[in-house]
Design a protein around this motif. Structure first.
Motif, PDB file in Angstrom:
ATOM      1  N   ALA A 118       4.271   5.450  -5.252  1.00  0.00           N
ATOM      2  CA  ALA A 118       4.815   3.944  -4.813  1.00  0.00           C
ATOM      3  C   ALA A 118       3.950   3.752  -3.341  1.00  0.00           C
ATOM      4  CB  ALA A 118       6.305   4.328  -4.176  1.00  0.00           C
ATOM      5  N   TYR A 119       3.900   2.232  -2.907  1.00  0.00           N
ATOM      6  CA  TYR A 119       2.792   1.939  -2.178  1.00  0.00           C
ATOM      7  C   TYR A 119       3.400   1.111  -1.174  1.00  0.00           C
ATOM      8  CZ  TYR A 119      -1.424  -0.003  -0.258  1.00  0.00           C
ATOM      9  OH  TYR A 119      -2.426  -0.283   0.730  1.00  0.00           O
ATOM     10  N   VAL A 120       3.437   1.324   0.033  1.00  0.00           N
ATOM     11  CA  VAL A 120       3.720   0.165   1.203  1.00  0.00           C
ATOM     12  C   VAL A 120       2.293  -0.704   1.548  1.00  0.00           C
ATOM     13  CG1 VAL A 120       4.731  -0.219   3.408  1.00  0.00           C
ATOM     14  CG2 VAL A 120       5.526   1.507   2.074  1.00  0.00           C
ATOM     15  N   ALA A 121       2.486  -1.802   1.169  1.00  0.00           N
ATOM     16  CA  ALA A 121       1.261  -2.760   1.798  1.00  0.00           C
ATOM     17  C   ALA A 121       1.887  -3.397   2.826  1.00  0.00           C
ATOM     18  CB  ALA A 121       1.005  -3.630   0.639  1.00  0.00           C
ATOM     19  N   MET A 122       1.532  -3.130   4.057  1.00  0.00           N
ATOM     20  CA  MET A 122       1.945  -3.899   5.343  1.00  0.00           C
ATOM     21  C   MET A 122       0.893  -5.031   5.780  1.00  0.00           C
ATOM     22  SD  MET A 122       2.057  -2.160   9.058  1.00  0.00           S
ATOM     23  CE  MET A 122       0.517  -3.030   9.460  1.00  0.00           C
ATOM     24  N   HIS A 123       1.312  -6.137   6.421  1.00  0.00           N
ATOM     25  CA  HIS A 123       0.722  -7.088   6.688  1.00  0.00           C
ATOM     26  C   HIS A 123      -0.388  -6.574   7.918  1.00  0.00           C
ATOM     27  CE1 HIS A 123      -0.138 -10.477   9.460  1.00  0.00           C
ATOM     28  NE2 HIS A 123      -0.547 -11.222   8.274  1.00  0.00           N
ATOM     29  N   TRP A 124      -1.603  -7.053   7.903  1.00  0.00           N
ATOM     30  CA  TRP A 124      -2.545  -6.434   8.649  1.00  0.00           C
ATOM     31  C   TRP A 124      -3.611  -7.209   9.040  1.00  0.00           C
ATOM     32  CZ3 TRP A 124      -7.587  -4.164   8.006  1.00  0.00           C
ATOM     33  CH2 TRP A 124      -7.837  -2.925   8.964  1.00  0.00           C
ATOM     34  N   ARG A 125      -4.330  -7.113  10.182  1.00  0.00           N
ATOM     35  CA  ARG A 125      -5.543  -8.018  10.351  1.00  0.00           C
ATOM     36  C   ARG A 125      -6.474  -7.326  11.153  1.00  0.00           C
ATOM     37  NH1 ARG A 125      -3.302 -14.123  12.357  1.00  0.00           N
ATOM     38  NH2 ARG A 125      -2.685 -14.921  10.252  1.00  0.00           N
ATOM     39  N   GLY A 126      -6.473  -6.137  11.329  1.00  0.00           N
ATOM     40  CA  GLY A 126      -7.239  -5.419  11.764  1.00  0.00           C
ATOM     41  C   GLY A 126      -7.003  -4.009  12.497  1.00  0.00           C
ATOM     42  N   GLU A 163       5.933  -2.504  -9.904  1.00  0.00           N
ATOM     43  CA  GLU A 163       6.982  -1.471  -9.542  1.00  0.00           C
ATOM     44  C   GLU A 163       6.683  -0.540  -8.593  1.00  0.00           C
ATOM     45  OE1 GLU A 163       5.658  -2.451 -12.512  1.00  0.00           O
ATOM     46  OE2 GLU A 163       7.319  -3.114 -13.761  1.00  0.00           O
ATOM     47  N   GLN A 164       5.427  -0.309  -8.046  1.00  0.00           N
ATOM     48  CA  GLN A 164       5.031   0.563  -7.252  1.00  0.00           C
ATOM     49  C   GLN A 164       5.082   0.042  -5.763  1.00  0.00           C
ATOM     50  OE1 GLN A 164       1.341   1.562  -9.965  1.00  0.00           O
ATOM     51  NE2 GLN A 164       1.242   3.010  -8.378  1.00  0.00           N
ATOM     52  N   VAL A 165       5.014  -1.237  -5.616  1.00  0.00           N
ATOM     53  CA  VAL A 165       4.780  -1.937  -4.344  1.00  0.00           C
ATOM     54  C   VAL A 165       5.893  -2.145  -3.669  1.00  0.00           C
ATOM     55  CG1 VAL A 165       3.868  -4.084  -3.408  1.00  0.00           C
ATOM     56  CG2 VAL A 165       2.925  -3.291  -5.457  1.00  0.00           C
ATOM     57  N   VAL A 166       5.854  -1.965  -2.304  1.00  0.00           N
ATOM     58  CA  VAL A 166       6.829  -2.351  -1.252  1.00  0.00           C
ATOM     59  C   VAL A 166       5.821  -2.864  -0.109  1.00  0.00           C
ATOM     60  CG1 VAL A 166       8.327  -1.157   0.622  1.00  0.00           C
ATOM     61  CG2 VAL A 166       8.093  -0.035  -1.755  1.00  0.00           C
ATOM     62  N   LEU A 167       6.777  -4.021   0.380  1.00  0.00           N
ATOM     63  CA  LEU A 167       6.075  -4.909   1.438  1.00  0.00           C
ATOM     64  C   LEU A 167       6.550  -4.577   2.901  1.00  0.00           C
ATOM     65  CD1 LEU A 167       5.820  -8.172  -0.251  1.00  0.00           C
ATOM     66  CD2 LEU A 167       4.142  -6.513  -0.326  1.00  0.00           C
ATOM     67  N   ASP A 168       5.811  -4.830   3.913  1.00  0.00           N
ATOM     68  CA  ASP A 168       6.061  -4.572   5.357  1.00  0.00           C
ATOM     69  C   ASP A 168       5.424  -5.598   6.116  1.00  0.00           C
ATOM     70  OD1 ASP A 168       6.186  -3.908   7.815  1.00  0.00           O
ATOM     71  OD2 ASP A 168       5.802  -1.606   7.439  1.00  0.00           O
ATOM     72  N   GLU A 279      12.574   8.009  -5.399  1.00  0.00           N
ATOM     73  CA  GLU A 279      12.252   8.768  -6.714  1.00  0.00           C
ATOM     74  C   GLU A 279      10.750   8.891  -6.725  1.00  0.00           C
ATOM     75  OE1 GLU A 279      14.214  10.872  -7.895  1.00  0.00           O
ATOM     76  OE2 GLU A 279      16.028   9.985  -7.007  1.00  0.00           O
ATOM     77  N   HIS A 280      10.188   9.848  -7.307  1.00  0.00           N
ATOM     78  CA  HIS A 280       8.750   9.953  -7.561  1.00  0.00           C
ATOM     79  C   HIS A 280       8.282   8.733  -8.482  1.00  0.00           C
ATOM     80  CE1 HIS A 280       4.819  11.155  -9.542  1.00  0.00           C
ATOM     81  NE2 HIS A 280       4.657  11.683  -7.978  1.00  0.00           N
ATOM     82  N   ALA A 281       7.315   8.086  -8.254  1.00  0.00           N
ATOM     83  CA  ALA A 281       6.798   6.955  -8.862  1.00  0.00           C
ATOM     84  C   ALA A 281       7.807   5.984  -9.076  1.00  0.00           C
ATOM     85  CB  ALA A 281       6.379   7.390 -10.512  1.00  0.00           C
ATOM     86  N   THR A 282       8.269   5.329  -7.882  1.00  0.00           N
ATOM     87  CA  THR A 282       9.258   4.281  -7.656  1.00  0.00           C
ATOM     88  C   THR A 282       9.327   3.215  -8.649  1.00  0.00           C
ATOM     89  OG1 THR A 282       8.998   4.589  -5.390  1.00  0.00           O
ATOM     90  CG2 THR A 282      10.190   2.785  -5.995  1.00  0.00           C
ATOM     91  N   THR A 283      10.214   2.974  -9.432  1.00  0.00           N
ATOM     92  CA  THR A 283      10.356   1.939 -10.494  1.00  0.00           C
ATOM     93  C   THR A 283      10.763   0.693  -9.711  1.00  0.00           C
ATOM     94  OG1 THR A 283      12.658   2.585 -11.107  1.00  0.00           O
ATOM     95  CG2 THR A 283      10.882   3.957 -12.087  1.00  0.00           C
ATOM     96  N   ARG A 284      10.601  -0.403 -10.695  1.00  0.00           N
ATOM     97  CA  ARG A 284      11.193  -1.812 -10.263  1.00  0.00           C
ATOM     98  C   ARG A 284      12.625  -1.745  -9.947  1.00  0.00           C
ATOM     99  NH1 ARG A 284      10.000  -5.536  -7.244  1.00  0.00           N
ATOM    100  NH2 ARG A 284       7.846  -6.258  -8.204  1.00  0.00           N
TER     101      ARG A 284
END
Length: 296
Positions: A118-126, A163-168, A279-284
């Motif tokens: 699973a992967y948290v993609a955060m909003h980032w500018r630098g 299914e892997q993506v979480v947003l921040d 859980e491991h390999a977070t599902t949608r």
């Protein structure tokens, strides 16, 4: 999500858990307080912080991840480096929490795709040393949603599954003060974009300014925990999947309150929404269900 900072220069705890043994015990204490997930990081992202050599970050993070996993904890790794992410997942981490959303390391997306974590993609500018200069928005809510959508498109192109993506939304990152509040107020709009949402407001500057004393001096980090718990309750009620916090007990209680509140609104007050373990390999199915239920 309980924070385990394995750093000597964190803004929130000043290196109290820098020693590996201390960090592992801190993680265990957070689990006892009700954390579902432990976020282990070896590089401070406080405003102005300098980067840590990759060898040092690995030495800080990997033993803590390994020992917490051995104790049965669900662990995420807080890193912007693909090599750290890959080795942490190899040692049992199930989620990569990347404050750069993959922008700091071009290899991150392929590592996430390859591991299935699973992967948290955060909003980032630098990076931390320059991020405050990027606090310029036409409409912070619309801009953050658009830029996160661009990150998702890049991740998809590299083979990362939805299914892997979480947003921040990246509270406090390129958002020095007032620009944080519209993101919290419009959190349901970000949730409506269809991905689980992580909220990281804990002890941040904008809460320090909110809780400033009569002379205008911002409240110190440890005096921001009550405000953090209030944000947790509101975020959970708005449908956030998780909150990342330094002190877990009050926020865990806040999640329970918000879950019962939401249950009562839909006529299911006897439910137990709000307590969903990663859980491991977070599902949608799992992550979207958690977001809909207001889980932490």
């Amino acid at each position: 999500m309980g924070v385990v900072n394995v750093t000597p220069d964190s803004f929130s705890d000043g290196g109290r858990w820098f020693d590996v043994a201390a960090a592992v015990e801190r993680g265990a204490a957070l689990l006892d307080e009700g954390a579902d997930l432990l976020d282990v990081g070896g590089e401070s992202t406080r405003p102005g912080a300098a980067r840590v050599p990759v060898e040092e970050e690995l030495a800080r993070v990997l033993p803590v991840v390994e020992q917490l996993v051995a104790r049965g904890a669900v662990v995420s790794v807080d890193t912007t480096r693909a090599v750290v992410a890959a080795q942490a997942v190899d040692r049992g981490a199930v989620l990569v929490n990347d404050v750069s959303g993959g922008m700091a390391d071009p290899d991150m997306a392929s590592v996430v795709a390859g591991t299935g974590a699973a992967y948290v993609a955060m909003h980032w500018r630098g990076h931390a040393d320059v991020m405050d200069a990027h606090d310029t928005y036409d409409d912070v809510v619309a801009d953050v949603r658009r830029e996160l959508a661009e990150r998702v498109a890049t991740l998809r192109a590299a083979g990362v599954r939805d299914e892997q993506v979480v947003l921040d939304p990246g509270l406090g990152f390129a958002k020095t003060g007032e620009s944080n509040w519209p993101l919290l107020a419009h959190l349901p709009e970000l949730v409506a974009d269809g991905y689980p949402v992580l909220v990281g407001a804990s002890r941040k500057r904008f809460l320090g300014h909110l809780m400033a004393g009569p002379d205008g001096t911002p409240a110190p980090p440890a005096a921001r925990d009550d405000a953090t718990a209030a944000v947790t309750a509101l975020a959970a009620a708005a449908g956030a999947w998780a909150v990342r916090v330094h002190e877990v007990a009050a926020s865990a209680a806040a999640v329970r309150v918000a879950a019962r509140w939401r249950d009562a609104q839909v006529g299911t007050a006897g439910g137990a929404a709000g307590h969903v373990r990663t859980e491991h390999a977070t599902t949608r199915h799992a992550t979207t269900g958690a977001a809909q239920e207001g889980a932490r």
